[in-house]
Design an enzyme around this catalytic site. Sequence first.
Site, PDB file in Angstrom:
ATOM      1  N   CYS A  16       0.844  -1.199   0.000  1.00  0.00           N
ATOM      2  CA  CYS A  16       0.000   0.000   0.000  1.00  0.00           C
ATOM      3  C   CYS A  16       0.876   1.245   0.000  1.00  0.00           C
ATOM      4  O   CYS A  16       0.455   2.313  -0.430  1.00  0.00           O
ATOM      5  CB  CYS A  16      -0.920  -0.002   1.199  1.00  0.00           C
ATOM      6  SG  CYS A  16      -0.054  -0.327   2.721  1.00  0.00           S
TER       7      CYS A  16
ATOM      8  N   GLU B  71      -4.339   3.326  -8.278  1.00  0.00           N
ATOM      9  CA  GLU B  71      -3.450   2.325  -7.680  1.00  0.00           C
ATOM     10  C   GLU B  71      -3.390   1.105  -8.600  1.00  0.00           C
ATOM     11  O   GLU B  71      -4.414   0.470  -8.856  1.00  0.00           O
ATOM     12  CB  GLU B  71      -3.975   1.913  -6.296  1.00  0.00           C
ATOM     13  CG  GLU B  71      -3.011   0.986  -5.580  1.00  0.00           C
ATOM     14  CD  GLU B  71      -3.553   0.505  -4.225  1.00  0.00           C
ATOM     15  OE1 GLU B  71      -4.712   0.081  -4.154  1.00  0.00           O
ATOM     16  OE2 GLU B  71      -2.782   0.571  -3.247  1.00  0.00           O
TER      17      GLU B  71
END
Length: 487
Positions: free
Chosen positions: A280, A377
């Site tokens: 992340c 992402e």
Amino acid sequence: MEVHKILIDGKWIKSDSGETFESVNPATEEVIGKFQQGNGEDVKAAIDAAEDAFEKWSSYPAPRRGEVLFKAYQLLKRDKERLGKLVTSEMGKVLPEGLGDVQEAIDMTAYMAGEGRRLFGHTTPSELPDKFCMTIRQPLGVVGLISPWNFPVAIPAWKLMPALVCGNTVVFKPASDTPLCAIELVKILEEAGLPKGVVNLVTGPGSIVGEEIVTNPKIRAISFTGSREVGIEVRKKAELKKVGLELGGKNGIIIMDDADLDLALDGVLWGGFGTTGQRCTAASRVIIHKKIKNKFLDMLFERTKILKVGDGLKKDTEVGPLVNKKAVEKVDKYTQIGLDEGAKLLYGGRKVGGKGFFYQPTIFTNVDVDMRIAQEEIFGPTVSVIEIDSLDEAINVMNSINYGLSSSIYTQDVNRAFKAIEKIESGLTYVNASTIGSEVHLPFGGVKDTGNGTREGGIEGIHEFSETKTVYVDYSGVLQRAQIDIE
Ligand code: NAD
């Protein structure tokens, strides 16, 4: 092939569904084991067991709860090598990182074990005489923990250890790509002496097992780590439960014209391609000053092209596989999106043939700030390079995304470093270090779409898993009315 079970009330049992699913080694595509396809009935039984266990566990003095964690810490250390190899086999990250994943769990377990003798509240003077004011920390009750696959031992430990030391009981659902790592971690807690029913583990689909955990009224709090999309659903469906969300990122490294370029290069390679970009906090954007861009890109190209992609258990491998076939397809789709948007491929952009879910480390240049590859992402080894010519512009680019997890700046100028610390919108900022590398005793989490403002780790992890009670003790023997009986 071993068929693994779920843990309810201290017993490893089969799911009510009668069905199983497989977990696969992403480097070899070999099946690691079969796992129970849990369902709502399993979750309800797990919640009942956790409810039953709550009274006893929450009444254990917190230092004794900490002692169970100390034992778990010792067992995790004993089993570090075995668990590290399991992380690499089940999730794919290279072995040093697999061992690091377990070390993070070891560190968190030690930290939270020590919290058993702290769990501090605070005292403060009263506005009235002969009156005492303090806060104490209390457990929440049954908590639901839902974790992703990318840190298959560490992230469950970040949730389990603070939840347990605070006196909660748990229903835990791990990601379906890494159920064995979760089972082995829970077995360590059992071996450490955790009473039955305190932790219950149900494997199975998020849409069924996860959904029941999120919506069941007996669950008092949810701690969820995963994608933004699922996080938003969890938040909605959990209604008024306490919810901790740790979601995605689109983290950037700023490289100013005065940076130590060798150091920055190491940071970009580690942040961009470490864990094959599946963190992340991965550095998926490089925001670089135009004066040094060409020189840096030459350096980056030379180092990237010799990175060894392969099975993470092999000694010389530097970049492991992606977690599954779907992840390879997603990364490849974003390569096409980047090309269609007009970005230039400096390196990579292809699947690696043969067995396993491999993708080349990939670098895009000529990236504009609003391109999808600079905004979304990808969760793979794809780095987008964006050119800037001032610190202000760099910070604007850094902040131009919806996410706000990690960030980094390479500069030798302390004024620039502090300006970046002040102005970048993110939960973490590193100076002269990459975007990854959190330590367990500091808060971890992000701003904007990375979550809902909660933090894990350190003392804030205790806050996530406990309730503050405010206590007033009046020893005056008369009625004293706050705000009214003051002279
Ligand atoms: P995901 O959202 O697909 O799944 C996360 C977990 O949620 C899994 O256990 C999944 O089974 C479960 N789930 C799926 N649907 C659900 C539902 N409807 N209700 C309840 N649970 C459900 O994420 P992933 O692919 O496992 O993980 C990758 C994502 O996690 C990335 O976006 C990454 O950035 C993020 N992540 C964030 C952090 C952080 O701390 N901020 C850390 C690691 C990973």
